[in-house]
Design an enzyme around this catalytic site. Sequence first.
Site, PDB file in Angstrom:
ATOM      1  N   GLU A  81      -8.419   1.753   7.330  1.00 46.88           N
ATOM      2  CA  GLU A  81      -6.995   1.957   7.016  1.00 46.88           C
ATOM      3  C   GLU A  81      -6.336   2.586   8.227  1.00 46.88           C
ATOM      4  O   GLU A  81      -6.803   3.634   8.702  1.00 46.88           O
ATOM      5  CB  GLU A  81      -6.808   2.890   5.813  1.00 46.88           C
ATOM      6  CG  GLU A  81      -7.117   2.251   4.494  1.00 46.88           C
ATOM      7  CD  GLU A  81      -6.793   3.149   3.302  1.00 46.88           C
ATOM      8  OE1 GLU A  81      -5.832   3.949   3.370  1.00 46.88           O
ATOM      9  OE2 GLU A  81      -7.520   3.038   2.296  1.00 46.88           O
ATOM     10  N   GLU A  91     -12.254   7.064   0.466  1.00 49.17           N
ATOM     11  CA  GLU A  91     -11.748   8.442   0.655  1.00 49.17           C
ATOM     12  C   GLU A  91     -12.352   9.414  -0.350  1.00 49.17           C
ATOM     13  O   GLU A  91     -11.626  10.135  -1.047  1.00 49.17           O
ATOM     14  CB  GLU A  91     -10.214   8.454   0.579  1.00 49.17           C
ATOM     15  CG  GLU A  91      -9.567   7.647   1.675  1.00 49.17           C
ATOM     16  CD  GLU A  91      -8.060   7.838   1.815  1.00 49.17           C
ATOM     17  OE1 GLU A  91      -7.434   8.401   0.893  1.00 49.17           O
ATOM     18  OE2 GLU A  91      -7.517   7.422   2.851  1.00 49.17           O
TER      19      GLU A  91
HETATM   20  O1  AHR Z   1      -2.964   2.728   1.830  1.00 45.26           O
HETATM   21  C1  AHR Z   1      -2.436   3.618   0.882  1.00 45.26           C
HETATM   22  C2  AHR Z   1      -3.450   4.651   0.431  1.00 45.26           C
HETATM   23  O2  AHR Z   1      -3.729   5.507   1.506  1.00 45.26           O
HETATM   24  C3  AHR Z   1      -4.806   4.144   0.014  1.00 45.26           C
HETATM   25  O3  AHR Z   1      -4.864   3.776  -1.314  1.00 45.26           O
HETATM   26  C4  AHR Z   1      -5.682   5.333   0.252  1.00 45.26           C
HETATM   27  O4  AHR Z   1      -7.012   4.978   0.553  1.00 45.26           O
HETATM   28  C5  AHR Z   1      -5.001   6.086   1.369  1.00 45.26           C
HETATM   29  O5  AHR Z   1      -4.868   7.420   1.095  1.00 45.26           O
END
Ligand code: AHR
Length: 504
Positions: free
Chosen positions: A293, A174
């Site tokens: 994610e 990110e």
């Molecule tokens: O999964 C929780 C968080 O969400 C992670 O650390 C991050 O990459 C995202 O913003």
Amino acid sequence: MTLKASVIADADFVISKLDRRLFGTFVEHMGRCVYGGIYEPGHPTADANGFRQDVMALTRELGPTIVRYPGGNFLSGYDWEDGAGPKESRPVKLDLAWHSTETNEFGTNEFMIWCKEAGVEPMFAVNLGTRGPDEARHFLEYCNHPGGTYYSDLRISHGFTEPHNIKFWCLGNEMDGPWQTCAKTAHEYGRIAQETAKVMKWVDPSIELTACGSSQRLMPTYGKWEYEVLDTCFDQVDYISLHHYMRNDGNDIKEFFAEIEALDYFITEVAAIADAVAASRRSTKRIMLSLDEWNVWYKAHTPDDLKKPGWPKAPPLLEEIYNFEDALVVGGALIVMMNHADRLKAGCLAQLVNVIGPIMTETGGPAWRQTIFHPIADCTRLGHGEVLRLKVDTTTFETKSQGNIPHLLTAAVRDPQTGNIAIYALNRSTEDAIELDIDLRGMGEWLALVAATELHHADMKIVNTKDNEVIKPVANGSATVKGSRLTAQLKPQSWNVFAIETQQ
Ligand code: AHR
């Protein structure tokens, strides 16, 4: 009222072979995911490595294929050397991402042992926040080089004679997010990703690399970020990442269901942007997508949940309690993911345990399955082979955010070797059952239904607890297969799975 839906599935009409990496998950040094989750020395079920065996058993039952590690936001301040070597000499450090104290008791080699025990492939990430190409190449040499160099011999001196041979690597996390330690502009990130990828592939040409896409579709730079990053590192990387967290802030089930469509658009859009970069260079290379994610996440999202005062060790963070509607939305997302199997080659449900996880634990106590556990386990267990391109005829309903969307979401995966077919069907009507009729063409003469299950509850807000796992699959007695036709009643608000065997 009963709605009707009909589907034609033909063995010859294939979207793509399903890459089983689609069914991955994520372990971050965050909250109680590692400490108190997969690792808790002193827990009654812990083995000699400190791995909780109750969590291990549930992980195996969940069946993820690949597990991303060590972060997440944590990654962008992480020094991999801190988590290697004798535990007693590992430094204790501040973790700026989650305002926690990191003991580094658990690191790369512990994770690799855990992966072997769990039967999963590792997906590693290199820190491109506070660090860069130099540390990344050293870390890769430590992990994958057989021996005879400083870093590979360091690994051997730590007790790991054989290289770990980690294939799948993420270039940062990110990097567009202002919350990230040392966030970057697209230009800055594109260049560091390009150089890091270059030297990493020089160290080990067999690895696969993912560049960071936008941290979510709603970022103001979404689209432009993907284009500029890929335009810079197109030749060096194999995948671009997507992150998608689905929310129900307005407590409106129709809009919540529509978050599944947002994921559908997101995948289509990122593939189009990657192809636009390819087109600009007249390239036949196709960048694949890694949804590294994704989940439902909105309840445990207040500042209090994100950062606790006083730099605690492994505080409870983002311990989202999943209800029944969350399980339906997770199931819908899995259907969308499978139907994009031609471009989406990896997916990581964030995260595995305690932190927005399908598995919950009590420190020192039991572990149990949250509601979202089940659609995931259904996919990992039965989703083998090729995803079929279905012709679906279904009624629709109106949403504010995504317009008219179908009541029935469905995907079918067929294994050409065994002839086994798995059909997933989500009924998004909260009032009406669906009478489902599927014409299974070209799949042999003798089709036998070996299992039909449903997840259904009248109360969308019901949750599983350590004492009572209310939401779990039960048999759907209405399903039959006669000749080449599957028929079934799908209850309102239900997730359904049909396992069919072909007797050749
Ligand atoms: O999964 C929780 C968080 O969400 C992670 O650390 C991050 O990459 C995202 O913003």
